[in-house]
Write an enzyme that holds these catalytic residues in place. Structure first.
Site, PDB file in Angstrom:
ATOM      1  N   HIS A 186     -14.721 -22.175 -27.602  1.00 53.97           N
ATOM      2  CA  HIS A 186     -15.567 -23.251 -27.306  1.00 53.97           C
ATOM      3  C   HIS A 186     -14.584 -24.675 -27.309  1.00 53.97           C
ATOM      4  N   GLU A 200     -18.737 -19.271  13.867  1.00 55.11           N
ATOM      5  CA  GLU A 200     -18.973 -18.128  13.345  1.00 55.11           C
ATOM      6  C   GLU A 200     -19.935 -17.217  13.978  1.00 55.11           C
ATOM      7  N   GLY A 250      10.616   1.440  10.247  1.00 59.74           N
ATOM      8  CA  GLY A 250      10.392   2.869   9.955  1.00 59.74           C
ATOM      9  C   GLY A 250       9.487   3.448  10.931  1.00 59.74           C
ATOM     10  N   GLY A 277     -10.601 -11.758  11.446  1.00 61.63           N
ATOM     11  CA  GLY A 277     -10.320 -10.458  10.672  1.00 61.63           C
ATOM     12  C   GLY A 277      -8.821  -9.904  10.790  1.00 61.63           C
ATOM     13  N   ARG A 278      -8.331  -8.671  10.449  1.00 64.00           N
ATOM     14  CA  ARG A 278      -7.148  -8.363  10.561  1.00 64.00           C
ATOM     15  C   ARG A 278      -7.108  -6.897  10.853  1.00 64.00           C
ATOM     16  N   GLY A 302     -14.206 -18.110  13.236  1.00 61.90           N
ATOM     17  CA  GLY A 302     -14.600 -17.197  11.930  1.00 61.90           C
ATOM     18  C   GLY A 302     -14.766 -17.884  10.610  1.00 61.90           C
ATOM     19  N   ALA A 303     -15.821 -17.772   9.974  1.00 56.95           N
ATOM     20  CA  ALA A 303     -16.212 -18.337   8.769  1.00 56.95           C
ATOM     21  C   ALA A 303     -16.148 -17.346   7.786  1.00 56.95           C
ATOM     22  N   GLY A 304     -14.965 -16.575   7.633  1.00 54.73           N
ATOM     23  CA  GLY A 304     -14.319 -15.683   6.680  1.00 54.73           C
ATOM     24  C   GLY A 304     -13.624 -16.084   5.482  1.00 54.73           C
ATOM     25  N   VAL A 305     -12.892 -15.472   4.994  1.00 58.36           N
ATOM     26  CA  VAL A 305     -12.078 -16.189   3.770  1.00 58.36           C
ATOM     27  C   VAL A 305     -10.978 -17.153   4.245  1.00 58.36           C
TER      28      VAL A 305
HETATM   29  P1  FAD Z   1       1.367  -6.261   4.018  1.00 51.72           P
HETATM   30  O1  FAD Z   1       1.410  -7.443   3.157  1.00 51.72           O
HETATM   31  O2  FAD Z   1       0.701  -6.582   5.245  1.00 51.72           O
HETATM   32  O3  FAD Z   1       2.953  -5.660   4.028  1.00 51.72           O
HETATM   33  C1  FAD Z   1       3.209  -4.697   4.856  1.00 51.72           C
HETATM   34  C2  FAD Z   1       4.559  -4.857   5.151  1.00 51.72           C
HETATM   35  O4  FAD Z   1       5.022  -3.624   5.669  1.00 51.72           O
HETATM   36  C3  FAD Z   1       5.121  -6.027   6.021  1.00 51.72           C
HETATM   37  O5  FAD Z   1       6.086  -6.837   5.146  1.00 51.72           O
HETATM   38  C4  FAD Z   1       5.464  -5.448   7.300  1.00 51.72           C
HETATM   39  O6  FAD Z   1       6.402  -6.247   7.870  1.00 51.72           O
HETATM   40  C5  FAD Z   1       5.774  -4.176   6.904  1.00 51.72           C
HETATM   41  N1  FAD Z   1       6.058  -3.228   8.061  1.00 51.72           N
HETATM   42  C6  FAD Z   1       5.008  -2.771   8.726  1.00 51.72           C
HETATM   43  N2  FAD Z   1       5.318  -1.737   9.599  1.00 51.72           N
HETATM   44  C7  FAD Z   1       6.538  -1.594   9.215  1.00 51.72           C
HETATM   45  C8  FAD Z   1       7.510  -0.416   9.626  1.00 51.72           C
HETATM   46  N3  FAD Z   1       7.176   0.387  10.581  1.00 51.72           N
HETATM   47  N4  FAD Z   1       8.629  -0.280   9.234  1.00 51.72           N
HETATM   48  C9  FAD Z   1       9.101  -1.266   8.242  1.00 51.72           C
HETATM   49  N5  FAD Z   1       8.210  -2.263   7.723  1.00 51.72           N
HETATM   50  C10 FAD Z   1       6.903  -2.450   8.300  1.00 51.72           C
HETATM   51  N6  FAD Z   1      -5.500 -10.982  -0.609  1.00 51.72           N
HETATM   52  C11 FAD Z   1      -5.564 -11.222  -1.847  1.00 51.72           C
HETATM   53  O7  FAD Z   1      -5.735 -10.208  -2.766  1.00 51.72           O
HETATM   54  N7  FAD Z   1      -5.724 -12.658  -2.514  1.00 51.72           N
HETATM   55  C12 FAD Z   1      -5.525 -13.559  -1.655  1.00 51.72           C
HETATM   56  O8  FAD Z   1      -5.461 -14.587  -2.218  1.00 51.72           O
HETATM   57  C13 FAD Z   1      -5.172 -13.426  -0.182  1.00 51.72           C
HETATM   58  N8  FAD Z   1      -5.089 -14.395   0.387  1.00 51.72           N
HETATM   59  C14 FAD Z   1      -4.531 -14.082   1.805  1.00 51.72           C
HETATM   60  C15 FAD Z   1      -4.656 -15.405   2.822  1.00 51.72           C
HETATM   61  C16 FAD Z   1      -3.988 -15.123   3.927  1.00 51.72           C
HETATM   62  C17 FAD Z   1      -3.866 -16.280   4.866  1.00 51.72           C
HETATM   63  C18 FAD Z   1      -4.092 -13.681   4.500  1.00 51.72           C
HETATM   64  C19 FAD Z   1      -3.563 -13.533   5.995  1.00 51.72           C
HETATM   65  C20 FAD Z   1      -4.350 -12.577   3.556  1.00 51.72           C
HETATM   66  C21 FAD Z   1      -4.457 -12.922   2.274  1.00 51.72           C
HETATM   67  N9  FAD Z   1      -4.746 -11.810   1.358  1.00 51.72           N
HETATM   68  C22 FAD Z   1      -4.982 -12.003   0.263  1.00 51.72           C
HETATM   69  C23 FAD Z   1      -4.580 -10.542   1.764  1.00 51.72           C
HETATM   70  C24 FAD Z   1      -3.256  -9.750   1.517  1.00 51.72           C
HETATM   71  O9  FAD Z   1      -2.324 -10.556   1.936  1.00 51.72           O
HETATM   72  C25 FAD Z   1      -3.192  -8.561   2.024  1.00 51.72           C
HETATM   73  O10 FAD Z   1      -4.319  -7.423   1.594  1.00 51.72           O
HETATM   74  C26 FAD Z   1      -1.980  -7.789   1.357  1.00 51.72           C
HETATM   75  O11 FAD Z   1      -0.777  -8.686   1.695  1.00 51.72           O
HETATM   76  C27 FAD Z   1      -1.741  -6.504   1.678  1.00 51.72           C
HETATM   77  O12 FAD Z   1      -0.717  -5.811   1.483  1.00 51.72           O
HETATM   78  P2  FAD Z   1      -0.001  -4.471   1.921  1.00 51.72           P
HETATM   79  O13 FAD Z   1       1.151  -4.123   1.221  1.00 51.72           O
HETATM   80  O14 FAD Z   1      -0.966  -3.295   2.256  1.00 51.72           O
HETATM   81  O15 FAD Z   1       0.480  -4.980   3.396  1.00 51.72           O
HETATM   82  P1  NAI Z   2     -12.796 -12.075   7.268  1.00 53.29           P
HETATM   83  O1  NAI Z   2     -13.065 -10.620   7.632  1.00 53.29           O
HETATM   84  O2  NAI Z   2     -13.104 -12.725   6.024  1.00 53.29           O
HETATM   85  O3  NAI Z   2     -13.480 -13.164   8.184  1.00 53.29           O
HETATM   86  C1  NAI Z   2     -13.716 -12.970   9.427  1.00 53.29           C
HETATM   87  C2  NAI Z   2     -14.976 -13.838   9.892  1.00 53.29           C
HETATM   88  O4  NAI Z   2     -14.942 -13.870  11.485  1.00 53.29           O
HETATM   89  C3  NAI Z   2     -16.262 -12.818   9.889  1.00 53.29           C
HETATM   90  O5  NAI Z   2     -17.356 -14.085   9.285  1.00 53.29           O
HETATM   91  C4  NAI Z   2     -16.577 -12.727  11.146  1.00 53.29           C
HETATM   92  O6  NAI Z   2     -18.221 -12.443  11.393  1.00 53.29           O
HETATM   93  C5  NAI Z   2     -16.025 -13.724  12.204  1.00 53.29           C
HETATM   94  N1  NAI Z   2     -15.769 -13.126  13.692  1.00 53.29           N
HETATM   95  C6  NAI Z   2     -15.200 -12.145  13.866  1.00 53.29           C
HETATM   96  N2  NAI Z   2     -15.217 -12.097  15.303  1.00 53.29           N
HETATM   97  C7  NAI Z   2     -15.854 -13.282  15.695  1.00 53.29           C
HETATM   98  C8  NAI Z   2     -15.730 -14.050  16.923  1.00 53.29           C
HETATM   99  N3  NAI Z   2     -15.443 -13.310  17.939  1.00 53.29           N
HETATM  100  N4  NAI Z   2     -16.207 -15.177  16.951  1.00 53.29           N
HETATM  101  C9  NAI Z   2     -16.536 -15.872  15.864  1.00 53.29           C
HETATM  102  N5  NAI Z   2     -16.579 -15.286  14.713  1.00 53.29           N
HETATM  103  C10 NAI Z   2     -16.136 -13.934  14.464  1.00 53.29           C
HETATM  104  O7  NAI Z   2     -11.322 -12.209   7.916  1.00 53.29           O
HETATM  105  P2  NAI Z   2     -10.162 -13.478   7.732  1.00 53.29           P
HETATM  106  O8  NAI Z   2     -10.708 -14.624   7.262  1.00 53.29           O
HETATM  107  O9  NAI Z   2      -9.669 -13.525   8.975  1.00 53.29           O
HETATM  108  O10 NAI Z   2      -9.379 -12.708   6.650  1.00 53.29           O
HETATM  109  C11 NAI Z   2      -8.748 -11.444   6.930  1.00 53.29           C
HETATM  110  C12 NAI Z   2      -8.599 -10.757   5.528  1.00 53.29           C
HETATM  111  O11 NAI Z   2      -7.592 -11.331   4.844  1.00 53.29           O
HETATM  112  C13 NAI Z   2      -9.929 -10.789   4.646  1.00 53.29           C
HETATM  113  O12 NAI Z   2     -10.956  -9.782   5.108  1.00 53.29           O
HETATM  114  C14 NAI Z   2      -9.075 -10.699   3.380  1.00 53.29           C
HETATM  115  O13 NAI Z   2      -9.218  -9.068   3.356  1.00 53.29           O
HETATM  116  C15 NAI Z   2      -7.891 -11.217   3.294  1.00 53.29           C
HETATM  117  N6  NAI Z   2      -7.894 -12.439   2.827  1.00 53.29           N
HETATM  118  C16 NAI Z   2      -8.372 -12.582   1.493  1.00 53.29           C
HETATM  119  C17 NAI Z   2      -8.206 -13.842   0.806  1.00 53.29           C
HETATM  120  C18 NAI Z   2      -8.657 -13.834  -0.661  1.00 53.29           C
HETATM  121  O14 NAI Z   2      -8.729 -12.596  -1.026  1.00 53.29           O
HETATM  122  N7  NAI Z   2      -8.702 -14.841  -1.147  1.00 53.29           N
HETATM  123  C19 NAI Z   2      -7.864 -15.060   1.461  1.00 53.29           C
HETATM  124  C20 NAI Z   2      -7.528 -15.000   3.145  1.00 53.29           C
HETATM  125  C21 NAI Z   2      -7.661 -13.521   3.562  1.00 53.29           C
END
Ligand code: FAD
Ligand code: NAI
Length: 474
Positions: free
Chosen positions: A453, A212, A124, A280-281, A189-192
């Site tokens: 409980h 990290e 889109g 990060g993303r 990256g020691a994030g989530v």
């Molecule tokens: P997305 O899920 O990214 O969906 C966007 C969609 O839009 C995609 O399907 C893409 O293909 C489509 N799209 C993009 N551009 C276009 C276009 N121009 N035309 C048509 N389609 C398009 N969050 C949690 O809350 N709990 C978790 O446990 C968790 N675990 C995660 C684990 C990992 C490994 C990762 C990477 C992320 C995790 N997240 C988690 C984050 C979560 O996945 C995202 O916050 C969530 O998917 C965002 O939803 P969204 O709908 O904004 O975008």
């Molecule tokens: P994040 O933001 O959680 O962690 C990224 C980490 O990488 C940070 O600690 C940052 O300081 C570090 N970093 C950044 N640049 C770096 C570099 N050049 N060298 C070394 N370290 C560096 O991002 P992450 O883990 O990639 O996840 C992306 C997002 O997906 C999260 O922020 C979260 O929003 C979502 N997510 C949520 C989950 C959940 O809700 N359980 C699980 C997984 C992802």
């Protein structure tokens, strides 16, 4: 005549598919555009976005498999159960994960059908606006919409000079589909993601080293939680986490991957067999046709929106990872519902102060509201109550007593300002705290609720009592 809808959503991740469904429930003609980004092996578009395909759901499936392996290998013994020769078949674990993904993504298609949401497969882009109607190009076909909701989500951020092939050097996509347990796993990256997926492969036998950039560990969490987590992850579980490093050159050779980095003044090299880059993303706004219509995107690539997710353009909204705020599926879903309700003339609202954060490590980490350090920085007077799971009968019975519940309440009004949990089932326990915060409850309100409980939720009850220095079991 092009197809025309009241609402067209771009992107079928959690924010987008929920928005499309809610709009349809409210009697609006609703369509959702989804690209082939996650197409199945037959080339059929898969719904559910990052979350269902390569995020929340597959990662939790692998976390569960690895927890069971860990339990069988080391946890059964204390119950008097011996399990020898425990083996992990990685292919079966990955297949199970893939089946769950297939089932759930297919399920969204079913929900679209049930709610009469039209799926528009394709990519889109904005084309323009005429007579108060937006025109979108969907892979060559023009579709018209009274309202557009942009829910295009995010993609993994990569680092310059570190080419991700999703085989040896992986982002979340490859890291969820390893074909074997790497002997040495490096994570940047020691994030989530780093901690969740690092835990999966550590439990299955990898030596995991996490590099990290920042000097603090889990800076967004409450200090007490990050300190406890640090102890557990590094000392008990053996994750080798190195903070405050600067990543240099990464080279991939026959013998593996070398990651050069600086640790203070020292130049070091990490040798590993697989590398996960989880730093990060970034929002997906690059190819949306935003310039065609003047959609405002900030310097970080996120679409600018107000508190109701309205963009600078009339009847164009944006929700989920593509806008400000935490990149969490449930936050995006709430925004999707809010926007659909606003379009239908209702009073949609998201309480951004009551969005829970959860990390599905073991122990789990979950919180909602302010951390103690935030309250201090903001000069807010508070009282804290903290109860360790060691004092909880159910936790003892389950053989899992790590962690605690901490309740922070306003010193004058007793209103709950933040709740922090590290421990088993923290992801479930936090729901009570979210309800409390959503309804402006006090610590005394939680203290007066009858908790079954023996349950882990009694630790929440006791922590609320502890705010008033009168816990009954600690
Ligand atoms: P997305 O899920 O990214 O969906 C966007 C969609 O839009 C995609 O399907 C893409 O293909 C489509 N799209 C993009 N551009 C276009 C276009 N121009 N035309 C048509 N389609 C398009 N969050 C949690 O809350 N709990 C978790 O446990 C968790 N675990 C995660 C684990 C990992 C490994 C990762 C990477 C992320 C995790 N997240 C988690 C984050 C979560 O996945 C995202 O916050 C969530 O998917 C965002 O939803 P969204 O709908 O904004 O975008
Ligand atoms: P994040 O933001 O959680 O962690 C990224 C980490 O990488 C940070 O600690 C940052 O300081 C570090 N970093 C950044 N640049 C770096 C570099 N050049 N060298 C070394 N370290 C560096 O991002 P992450 O883990 O990639 O996840 C992306 C997002 O997906 C999260 O922020 C979260 O929003 C979502 N997510 C949520 C989950 C959940 O809700 N359980 C699980 C997984 C992802």
């Amino acid at each position: 005549m092009s197809k025309q809808f009241d609402v067209v959503v771009i992107g079928a991740g959690p924010a987008g598919y929920v928005a499309a469904i809610r709009a349809a429930q409210l009697g609006l003609s609703s369509a959702c555009i989804e690209s082939e980004a996650y197409a199945d092996p037959k080339g059929e578009v898969r719904l559910g976005g990052t979350c269902l395909n390569v995020g929340c759901i597959p990662s939790k499936a692998l976390l569960r498999s690895s927890e069971l392996y860990e339990e069988a290998s080391h946890g059964f013994v204390m119950h008097g159960i011996s399990a020898e020769n425990v083996k992990m078949d990685v292919a079966t674990m990955i297949r199970r994960k893939d089946n769950i993904v297939a089932q759930l993504t297919q399920g969204i298609k079913g929900l679209f059908k049930k709610n009469k949401v039209t799926l528009l497969p394709g990519y889109g882009r904005f084309v323009g606006r005429e007579d108060d109607v937006w025109h979108l190009d969907v892979s060559g076909e023009i579709v018209a919409a009274r309202h557009v909701i942009v829910a295009t989500g995010s993609k993994p951020r990569h680092l310059p000079g570190i080419p991700v092939d999703n085989r040896l050097v992986c982002d979340n996509v490859g890291a969820l589909s390893f074909d074997a347990v790497p002997k040495r796993l490096g994570v940047i990256g020691a994030g989530v993601i780093g901690l969740e997926l690092g835990s999966v492969w550590k439990r299955l036998g990898s030596e995991v080293t996490i590099l990290e950039a920042v000097p603090e560990f889990l800076a967004a969490a409450d200090d007490a939680v990050s300190k406890e987590a640090w102890k557990i992850f590094t000392r008990k579980q053996g994750l080798d986490i190195r903070l405050n490093v600067k990543i240099g050159k990464v080279s991939v050779g026959k013998k593996g991957i070398s990651v050069e980095y600086e640790d203070g003044e020292e130049a070091r090299t990490l040798e590993c067999d697989r590398l996960i880059v989880s730093v990060g993303r970034d929002p997906n706004t690059g190819d949306l046709g935003a310039d065609n219509v003047g959609l405002k995107i900030n310097e970080r690539g996120r679409i600018e929106v107000d508190a109701h997710c309205a963009t600078n353009l009339p009847n164009v909204w944006a929700v989920g990872d593509v806008v400000r705020g935490p990149m969490l599926a449930h936050k995006g879903m709430e925004e999707g519902v809010m926007v659909a309700e606003l379009i239908a003339g209702q009073a949609g609202h998201v309480n951004y102060d009551a969005i829970p954060s959860v990390m599905y490590t073991h122990p789990e980490i979950a919180w909602v509201g302010k951390t103690e350090q935030q309250l201090k920085n903001e000069g807010i007077e508070y009282r804290a109550g903290q109860i360790p799971f060691m004092a909880n009968g159910r936790a003892l019975g389950q053989g899992d007593t790590t962690g605690f519940v901490k309740v922070l309440a306003d010193a004058k009004t007793d209103r709950v300002l933040g709740v922090h949990v590290i421990g088993a089932s923290a992801s479930e326990l936090i729901a009570e705290a979210v309800v409390a915060m959503e309804f402006g409850a006090s610590a005394e309100d939680i203290a007066r609720i009858c908790h079954a409980h023996p349950t882990l939720s009694e630790a929440m009850h006791e922590a609320a009592l502890a705010v008033d220095k009168r816990p009954l079991h600690f």
